[in-house]
Scaffold this active site. Sequence first.
Site, PDB file in Angstrom:
ATOM      1  CD  GLN A 103     -10.987  35.194  11.806  1.00  0.00           C
ATOM      2  OE1 GLN A 103     -11.608  35.247  12.992  1.00  0.00           O
ATOM      3  NE2 GLN A 103     -11.219  34.300  10.743  1.00  0.00           N
ATOM      4  CE1 TYR A 175     -18.333  37.759  16.558  1.00  0.00           C
ATOM      5  CE2 TYR A 175     -17.399  35.815  14.608  1.00  0.00           C
ATOM      6  CZ  TYR A 175     -17.734  36.214  15.821  1.00  0.00           C
ATOM      7  OH  TYR A 175     -17.696  35.118  16.621  1.00  0.00           O
ATOM      8  N   GLY A 320     -11.132  23.325  12.007  1.00  0.00           N
ATOM      9  CA  GLY A 320     -10.719  23.461  13.478  1.00  0.00           C
ATOM     10  C   GLY A 320     -11.496  22.518  14.924  1.00  0.00           C
ATOM     11  CB  CYS A 344     -14.322  17.101  15.839  1.00  0.00           C
ATOM     12  SG  CYS A 344     -15.283  18.440  16.624  1.00  0.00           S
ATOM     13  CB  CYS A 347     -20.796  17.026  21.219  1.00  0.00           C
ATOM     14  SG  CYS A 347     -19.436  17.449  22.169  1.00  0.00           S
ATOM     15  CB  CYS A 364     -12.344  19.678  23.689  1.00  0.00           C
ATOM     16  SG  CYS A 364     -12.194  18.331  22.379  1.00  0.00           S
ATOM     17  CD  GLU A 414     -18.989  -4.637  28.014  1.00  0.00           C
ATOM     18  OE1 GLU A 414     -20.132  -5.210  27.423  1.00  0.00           O
ATOM     19  OE2 GLU A 414     -19.038  -3.727  28.715  1.00  0.00           O
ATOM     20  CE  LYS A 431     -26.188  10.082  17.459  1.00  0.00           C
ATOM     21  NZ  LYS A 431     -26.441  10.468  19.053  1.00  0.00           N
TER      22      LYS A 431
END
Length: 645
Positions: A103, A175, A320, A344, A347, A364, A414, A431
């Site tokens: 790009q 841009y 992405g 992903c 956030c 990340c 737990e 969420k």
Amino acid sequence: MAFDSLFQPVTIGTLKIRNRIVKSPNTTGTCNPDGTVTQRTIDHYRTLGEGGAGLVMVEYTYVDDDAAKSIHGQPGAANQEHVAGLGWLADEIRAGGARAGLQLVHSGRQRFLGTAPMKSASDSSWDVAEMPFGVRPAPMTTEEIAGVVRSFGEAAARAHAARFDLVEIHAGHGYLITNFLSPHTNKRTDEYGGGAENRRRILLEIVDSVRARVPREFPLSVRLSVTDYEPDGITIEETVELCRLLEEHGVDVVHASGGHHALQHYEASSWFMPRQLHRWGWEKIKPAVSIPVIASGSLVSPEVADEIIASGSADLVSVGRALLADPQWPEKARTGRHLEIVPCIRCNDGCLVRGLEAKRSVGCTVNPTVVEEGRFPIGTAPAAKRVAVAGGGPAGLRAAAILHDRGHRVVLFEPRELGGDLNHAVGSTFKVDIAELRRHLVHEVERRGIEVRKAAADAAALADGFDEVVLATGAPKRPFPGPVSGTALVIGPNDVTAHADTLAGRSVAVVGGGFQGVETAMRVAELEGTSVTVLERGDSLIRGDEVHYDAEELPKLLVKAGATVKLGHEATAIEDKGVRVRSDGIESLVEADAVIVALGREPSRSTLQTELDAAGIPARTIGSADRPGRVFDAIHAAFWTARLI
């Protein structure tokens, strides 16, 4: 689950691609200051090529040595010195079976280096880019425009010489080219300003410049914003007509995204924004052209991506940040391992706030080794140990999986449902990304067959035959500071899902207007017929060290959701009919059927570390048990700690 549509081959011009997945050209910030690639750049893109994507687009690459460069660590295609490294990069991507695209960009007013020269269509100001050194954009002369047009063509020729399979012109996201396309930033009165025909002139000249310098069979893509989402900005009607003209001028594929950096929540959308939010736009473009259309914008899951292709909404999907989170996303989806995909969570904490915005390389939240591929393998431990993990939240779950992979015998303690603080996202419509992370982390523990004991870990249990201990017990919620009496339902943020049916249709007061309080109020506002009032003693919502995208947008969304916000209202007591508050020295009662105390977290008061130290049991405290933090802190602490045991 099969994603058959996603893994059908496709052709762009004469270029055959193995599937419909395009790795979006996310910035990494890994190149040398002169724009040449580094070993980190190579390793990152090689990993992406091996991960199964059909086309890997290399991040935006500047076209000249004047004002085109936008950010630190950016690759260049501005001169012949760049070609050798770009060729190395293209070869490494193709070695994994993917096609390689490059790009090209001119920064325009989004020159985040903050240094002169900063060139744009007009002197339209944006303080974020100007703050570092106070540099404002200067309107380009027609001679400078001609130079940029020529530079794009020459840079495309260098991409072809480097043996990339495709080149892309970045005409979106705020841009330079977008500065001309949008009336919001283009105030010119010459042949490059005014009506749509003049505003798109520079892009069509750039396309012609590229086409004049590369063979016709070399595919050309244009990435654009369906709109910049400014009230006085680019309209979808203009974009559709522009795409028709781009096809006439020899463009082979349209890469449709949206937004710009001043409205970042439309460009790199956060967890509280809809997925595939530009779909309405690319679906108007697709019937207007005969060339393929690439869909872009929060297409984070294979379920979403496959449906887009299967329905005919677009021809390819651009993924992405999700491939920063897990570069094996395509291969895991193809082989039916979609629950193994590290999701992903949108956030923008690791990639932007703690990454590029901090002048670092990209990071990340859920992938601590992004752009450090191969340098920090988990590996097998020198000796297998019996290791206890106390706590089944994100830190504990991730640590347990890594410890297992290192060959240790792991027991996870737990007492409640696995997931910890992530459980509040289950059932929420906004969420979804956090709920996906919870599902993935729990799945990874379960598929490894890790022993889970449904019990709280005390020092005696943790000393019972364990060689080492990882303490991931989290941080306690900050309690309500005043008296609590009466029959009103009083719960914490993590209890909303369990009490959803009870809260629906009732009045709910949320005590606390920090991040936890605001996101909890938004969660409650989703419940049918529920009225929500947020009580915050300060003069604003979401103060403190929070992701600024959340702090900027969540209060607006909270009001849009119909919640009432009362600033300067200190909650002093919880009573039968609601919350007693004090404001400007005057006491009153905010009536509510239920009260949610969301005052954030406080440092852990656990003595387990001290007790285990005294017993001679090696123990390490991670995540919020060590220091209250965000998901980033939990996942990173788990990774860096577990790989050393």
